[in-house]
Design an enzyme around this catalytic site. Structure first.
Site, mmCIF file in Angstrom:
data_model
loop_
_atom_site.group_PDB
_atom_site.id
_atom_site.type_symbol
_atom_site.label_atom_id
_atom_site.label_comp_id
_atom_site.label_asym_id
_atom_site.label_seq_id
_atom_site.Cartn_x
_atom_site.Cartn_y
_atom_site.Cartn_z
ATOM 1 C CE1 TYR A 103 0.478 8.102 2.464
ATOM 2 C CE2 TYR A 103 1.106 5.851 1.947
ATOM 3 C CZ TYR A 103 0.241 6.734 2.544
ATOM 4 O OH TYR A 103 -0.850 6.256 3.223
ATOM 5 C CG ASP B 265 -1.628 1.335 1.401
ATOM 6 O OD1 ASP B 265 -2.614 1.541 0.680
ATOM 7 O OD2 ASP B 265 -1.193 2.176 2.233
#
Length: 296
Positions: free
Chosen positions: A50, A45
């Site tokens: 990010y 994931d």
């Protein structure tokens, strides 16, 4: 018994235990993903926001596993919401990951202050699904009222809702709403590490040091983290712990050889404080963070 995989509402099968890379620096991510896959994880994931999708792809390639053996989940950030922008967000994510198809693509936040754009983004996900570019679609941090409006205004019920969920914050109302719509609940911060989320909460305490979890862990010869992950899995949830430490990565995967009793599960359930540790999706407009997702 706990299954190692879960079937989504469109028939796609997803490994129940995933490996998360939130707050993993790009420099550490590829090695961590490679280690996780060699440990046995088959579900990774990540998210555009990010900043490490490229390194996730590199870690998958380093593992030597065939693409079909790894379930890849990533998220569209709110700056890329809107029909055309979200279609392009897939191109950016796929390009960085180095894949042609993404197994699960989800909207990272409900962004209620601009929900029309969220709806348009969801319709773009439906298009990507129908075109076979993604195998399943989902959402993250959607509360019941967001869910209700999304489902009223779109055609495809999301397969997954990824939310903050650990013994100190169990979100029963969201889990109930997910269940009613046939949506799988997936836990981010499943072992409570996000109780130290920067900028939220002044009275933080670590779930890992809770005496109840410690007692249950000792009874099984396991760690509190393993007990929490088992607690999620036995209740039919997906969980995505994260670590860059090889020993912790292995520890978090070693949760399929013991069983919590109904009484132990109830004791963990009773730890809920009703207080979130991460940001409230209704109170902070994520667009204010100023995150812009670069091209592939």
């Amino acid at each position: 018994m706990t299954t190692t995989s879960l079937q989504l509402n469109n028939g796609v099968v997803m490994p129940a235990l995933g490996f998360g890379v939130f707050q993993s620096s790009p420099e550490e991510t590829a090695a961590a993903v490679e280690t996780a896959l060699k440990t046995g994880y088959r579900h990774i994931d990540t998210a555009a926001a990010y900043g490490n999708e490229r390194e996730v792809g590199e870690g998958i390639r380093r593992s030597g596993l065939d693409r079909s053996e790894v379930f890849i989940e990533t998220k569209v950030w709110v700056s890329d919401y809107g029909y055309d922008r979200t279609l392009h967000a897939f191109d950016k994510a796929a390009g960085k990951l180095g894949v042609e198809q993404i197994d699960l693509l989800i909207l990272h936040q409900p962004a209620p202050k601009g929900f029309d754009a969220t709806i348009a983004a969801s319709r773009a996900l439906e298009k990507l699904l129908s075109d076979g570019k993604v195998r399943s679609i989902g959402i993250s941090n959607f509360m019941p009222r967001h869910l209700a409006e999304l489902i009223e205004r779109t055609d495809v019920v999301p397969a997954v809702n990824q939310i903050e969920l650990h013994p100190y914050f169990t979100q029963p109302e969201v889990r109930q709403a997910d269940s009613e719509y046939g949506i799988l609940t997936q836990a981010w911060s499943p072992i409570g590490g996000i109780t130290f989320y920067p900028g939220w909460g002044e009275h933080r305490r670590s779930v890992l040091s809770d005496p109840v979890l410690g007692e249950i862990a000792d009874a099984h010869g396991k760690t509190p983290a393993q007990v929490m992950l088992r607690w999620h899995l036995q209740q039919g949830r997906s969980a995505i712990p994260k670590s860059v430490n090889p020993a912790r990565i292995a520890e978090n995967f070693d949760v399929f050889d013991f069983e919590l009793s109904a009484e132990e599960i109830a004791r963990v359930d009773a730890l809920d404080t009703g207080v979130r540790s991460g940001p409230d999706p209704d109170e902070r407009d994520p667009i204010s963070l100023g995150i812009v997702i670069p091209e592939a």
